[in-house]
Design a protein around this motif. Structure first.
Motif, PDB file in Angstrom:
ATOM      1  N   ALA A 173       0.836  -1.206   0.000  1.00 38.68           N
ATOM      2  CA  ALA A 173       0.000   0.000   0.000  1.00 38.68           C
ATOM      3  C   ALA A 173       0.868   1.252   0.000  1.00 38.68           C
ATOM      4  O   ALA A 173       0.638   2.187  -0.775  1.00 38.68           O
ATOM      5  CB  ALA A 173      -0.935  -0.004   1.204  1.00 38.68           C
ATOM      6  N   LEU A 174       1.885   1.277   0.871  1.00 35.57           N
ATOM      7  CA  LEU A 174       2.787   2.429   0.924  1.00 35.57           C
ATOM      8  C   LEU A 174       3.593   2.565  -0.366  1.00 35.57           C
ATOM      9  O   LEU A 174       3.787   3.678  -0.875  1.00 35.57           O
ATOM     10  CB  LEU A 174       3.734   2.292   2.119  1.00 35.57           C
ATOM     11  CG  LEU A 174       3.139   2.564   3.503  1.00 35.57           C
ATOM     12  CD1 LEU A 174       4.137   2.206   4.585  1.00 35.57           C
ATOM     13  CD2 LEU A 174       2.704   4.022   3.635  1.00 35.57           C
ATOM     14  N   ASP A 175       4.070   1.431  -0.903  1.00 30.87           N
ATOM     15  CA  ASP A 175       4.817   1.478  -2.164  1.00 30.87           C
ATOM     16  C   ASP A 175       3.944   2.033  -3.285  1.00 30.87           C
ATOM     17  O   ASP A 175       4.397   2.850  -4.096  1.00 30.87           O
ATOM     18  CB  ASP A 175       5.310   0.074  -2.542  1.00 30.87           C
ATOM     19  CG  ASP A 175       6.458  -0.404  -1.661  1.00 30.87           C
ATOM     20  OD1 ASP A 175       7.044   0.431  -0.947  1.00 30.87           O
ATOM     21  OD2 ASP A 175       6.760  -1.620  -1.683  1.00 30.87           O
ATOM     22  N   GLY A 176       2.689   1.581  -3.330  1.00 29.39           N
ATOM     23  CA  GLY A 176       1.771   2.077  -4.354  1.00 29.39           C
ATOM     24  C   GLY A 176       1.524   3.564  -4.218  1.00 29.39           C
ATOM     25  O   GLY A 176       1.470   4.301  -5.212  1.00 29.39           O
ATOM     26  N   LEU A 177       1.356   4.033  -2.976  1.00 27.65           N
ATOM     27  CA  LEU A 177       1.161   5.458  -2.710  1.00 27.65           C
ATOM     28  C   LEU A 177       2.374   6.255  -3.173  1.00 27.65           C
ATOM     29  O   LEU A 177       2.243   7.268  -3.879  1.00 27.65           O
ATOM     30  CB  LEU A 177       0.911   5.677  -1.218  1.00 27.65           C
ATOM     31  CG  LEU A 177       0.895   7.125  -0.722  1.00 27.65           C
ATOM     32  CD1 LEU A 177      -0.222   7.916  -1.381  1.00 27.65           C
ATOM     33  CD2 LEU A 177       0.752   7.169   0.794  1.00 27.65           C
TER      34      LEU A 177
END
Length: 296
Positions: free
Chosen positions: A110-114
């Protein structure tokens, strides 16, 4: 008087992971226990302070239709707090989009995608560092991974409010998450149905954003517009409010002034404590609530 806060009341469903839901069996067990102490039977009892237990349900979820029908069977009522954005835009609230993303792919992805989205679109200063410091202890008691907690904090507490909805929508597409708001939240007819069952309907703002981060005009829109829509649906006064996220830092003095000006009688926080008749008079807009998980 003791107020209990509920959100999801459902058995585990792999379509809706990461929702910290209370199972139906546990819900029934709690209601049986609380009913022995005296659960609120009508709105008047709240004003009279003549019930021991008040049940409250946040977010306007589909789960709450079943809940209301179960309460009606034993002649008790709950207060159901509705965020109205899903009815207006036919979309999920950002808080639930973040839940779904965290639930499916985990905090790291999720953080990588953000971060990939921010870099790709040249977005800088998405995070407000002053607010990051202010809210750094949020979810500290939560058992989730650090990455999941960080993603939630960014979305709920210190990411740019004007950009986060679009970013979350892109992440839902990226991670192939498709959930209809109509399957997730009650519609206006169902909210009216709850009201007709005798349940009390309150406001949980429009967008479920952190009110303390908003301007006076933005707060007014959140508090007034939700009340207006709810009253148009139930054909009754909407006298109760609950703060999104609910901590002391989720609202400010301006919020309290607006609630009073807009004729709300009572509003609820998430502080775990009892309240008494004197509190209904001296702090009616900051009443505490216990989380139902505390009674598991």
């Amino acid at each position: 008087m003791k107020s209990i806060m509920y959100h999801y009341v459902r058995d585990f469903n792999p379509k809706f992971p990461f929702f910290n839901s209370l199972s139906i069996k546990s819900f029934k067990k709690q209601i049986e226990y609380f009913n022995k102490k005296g659960i609120l039977k009508n709105e008047k009892q709240f004003y009279d302070n003549s019930a021991e237990i008040v049940l409250t349900f946040d977010d306007g979820l589909k789960d709450h239709i079943y809940v209301a029908e179960e309460l009606k069977k034993i002649n008790i009522v709950g207060i159901f707090f509705i965020s109205t954005y899903p009815m207006i835009k036919h979309d999920l609230l950002d808080v639930h989009k973040a839940h779904l993303i965290n639930g499916k792919v985990g905090g790291k992805k999720a953080l990588d995608g953000l971060n990939e989205y921010l870099k790709k679109n040249g977005i800088v200063n998405f995070i407000n560092n002053d607010e990051k410091e202010r809210f750094k202890k949020k979810y500290s008691k939560n058992v989730d991974t650090d990455e999941k907690k960080e993603f939630k904090k960014i979305i709920n507490y210190y990411g740019n409010i004007k950009l986060k909805t679009k970013i979350l929508d892109e992440l839902l597409i990226k991670f192939k998450i498709k959930i209809s708001s109509e399957d997730f939240y009650m519609n206006s007819e169902e909210i009216k149905y709850l009201s007709d069952l005798g349940m009390v309907i309150g406001s949980h703002s429009v967008n479920h954003n952190l009110l303390s981060r908003l301007s006076e005009a933005e707060q007014r829109n959140e508090i007034k517009n939700s009340k207006d829509l709810i009253e148009s649906i139930i054909k009754k006064k909407c006298n109760f409010f609950s703060f999104p996220y609910g901590g002391k830092d989720s609202y400010n003095d301006l919020t309290l002034k607006l609630l009073k000006k807009l004729n709300y009688d009572y509003s609820f926080t998430v502080k775990s404590n009892n309240f008494y008749k004197k509190d209904l008079e001296t702090m009616p807009l900051e009443l505490p609530r216990f989380d139902c998980i505390e009674f598991e």
